[in-house]
Scaffold this active site. Structure first.
Site, mmCIF file in Angstrom:
data_model
loop_
_atom_site.group_PDB
_atom_site.id
_atom_site.type_symbol
_atom_site.label_atom_id
_atom_site.label_comp_id
_atom_site.label_asym_id
_atom_site.label_seq_id
_atom_site.Cartn_x
_atom_site.Cartn_y
_atom_site.Cartn_z
ATOM 1 N N GLU A 41 -8.558 71.493 -73.586
ATOM 2 C CA GLU A 41 -9.496 72.384 -72.897
ATOM 3 C C GLU A 41 -10.274 73.228 -73.909
ATOM 4 O O GLU A 41 -9.691 73.845 -74.802
ATOM 5 C CB GLU A 41 -8.721 73.301 -71.950
ATOM 6 C CG GLU A 41 -9.574 74.307 -71.199
ATOM 7 C CD GLU A 41 -8.750 75.257 -70.346
ATOM 8 O OE1 GLU A 41 -9.320 75.881 -69.433
ATOM 9 O OE2 GLU A 41 -7.520 75.391 -70.597
ATOM 10 N N LYS A 123 -13.473 72.853 -63.742
ATOM 11 C CA LYS A 123 -12.204 73.514 -63.415
ATOM 12 C C LYS A 123 -12.307 74.271 -62.098
ATOM 13 O O LYS A 123 -13.211 75.095 -61.898
ATOM 14 C CB LYS A 123 -11.832 74.470 -64.554
ATOM 15 C CG LYS A 123 -10.441 75.089 -64.452
ATOM 16 C CD LYS A 123 -10.174 75.916 -65.701
ATOM 17 C CE LYS A 123 -8.772 76.507 -65.722
ATOM 18 N NZ LYS A 123 -8.528 77.281 -66.971
ATOM 19 N N CYS A 158 -5.602 72.808 -66.947
ATOM 20 C CA CYS A 158 -4.731 73.943 -67.273
ATOM 21 C C CYS A 158 -4.193 74.659 -66.036
ATOM 22 O O CYS A 158 -3.258 74.184 -65.401
ATOM 23 C CB CYS A 158 -5.496 74.898 -68.195
ATOM 24 S SG CYS A 158 -4.430 76.008 -69.170
#
Length: 270
Positions: A41, A123, A158
């Protein structure tokens, strides 16, 4: 299929060095026989370098993703280009579909071995706890699942690991390999070990987490990039230093596990 997770050393304010380390890792993984390489990321600016987001932002056809697309084609490997800070206005000007006409997003892009873009994932879950991420970034809206190398591949990022409903939605779309670029910090090591294992077990799918390595002013990354199989068993993993984590993954393994233990068939609607 041979999967390589490039656990890069990510340095703040070193975009050129971060890029060079990423390109070197792609080259080494390809030479080692990888079919698919994944990066972490926000590896190019560093997740915790919040002040660098705006000046490091690019469109989907900006220089960083263009160079990685070329690297995929050059080395003949599919590539998850980790995630980068996307300038949504610049992408919109290039004719791309975006969740907002301006602002920034934490955007992961998946290329095939010909350098063709297969998927764009922004995300969904932005870290709370008064993090700058929530203030600086726009969440994504789409959950793409694409065919690649015999798998149905999806991407999450994440913090998304804490939201099992997202992974179940991907499983409902047939996902059997979920790639998770991350910048997971100490001290939450046990969470990093437990959550992706649980997502693999729940959905009887491969989950591959690719984290960064390195230190920032407010955080140290835990590394520990790992491939979990559909039973939740660790196939390959690393410590917290830079590493290439490689593993053989097989869609037939998913079919076998789901056939032997068809828990997904026993779901009830609520």
């Amino acid at each position: 299929m041979r999967l390589a997770l490039a656990q890069l050393e990510v340095r703040e304010a070193d975009r050129n060095g971060n890029r060079d380390r990423a390109l070197d890792a792609i080259e080494r993984a390809a030479a080692d026989g990888a079919d698919l390489v994944a990066l972490p990321e926000l590896w190019n600016v560093g997740y915790f370098a919040f002040e660098a987001y705006e000046r490091g932002a690019e469109s989907l056809v900006g220089p960083t993703l263009t160079r990685l697309r070329e690297a995929a084609r050059e080395h003949g490997v599919a590539l998850l280009a980790g995630s980068v800070v996307e300038d949504l206005a610049a992408s919109a000007a290039d004719g791309e579909a975006v969740p907002a006409e301006e602002g920034l997003a934490n955007t992961a892009v998946l290329f095939d071995a010909d350098g063709e873009r297969l998927a764009v994932y922004r995300k969904h879950h932005l870290f709370g706890y008064e993090s700058a991420e929530t203030r600086l970034l726009t969440p994504g809206e789409r959950l793409p699942v694409v065919d690649l190398l015999g798998f149905r591949v999806a991407v999450t990022t994440c913090y998304d690991l804490r939201f099992p409903e997202q992974f179940r939605a991907l499983a409902d779309e047939g996902a059997d390999l979920v790639l998770v670029p991350s910048a997971w910090p100490y001290p939450r090591v046990e969470h990093w070990r437990t959550l992706p294992r649980a997502r693999a077990i729940e959905n009887l799918a491969y989950v591959a987490t690719v984290n960064g390595s390195g230190s920032f002013e407010d955080a140290d990354l835990v590394g520990r990039s790992t491939v979990y199989d559909p039973w939740g068993t660790t196939v390959a993993s690393a410590g917290d230093e830079p590493a290439l984590v490689t593993a053989a993954v097989d869609p037939e393994r998913v079919a076998s596990v789901r056939g032997e233990f068809p828990a997904l068939d026993d779901r009830r609607e609520y």
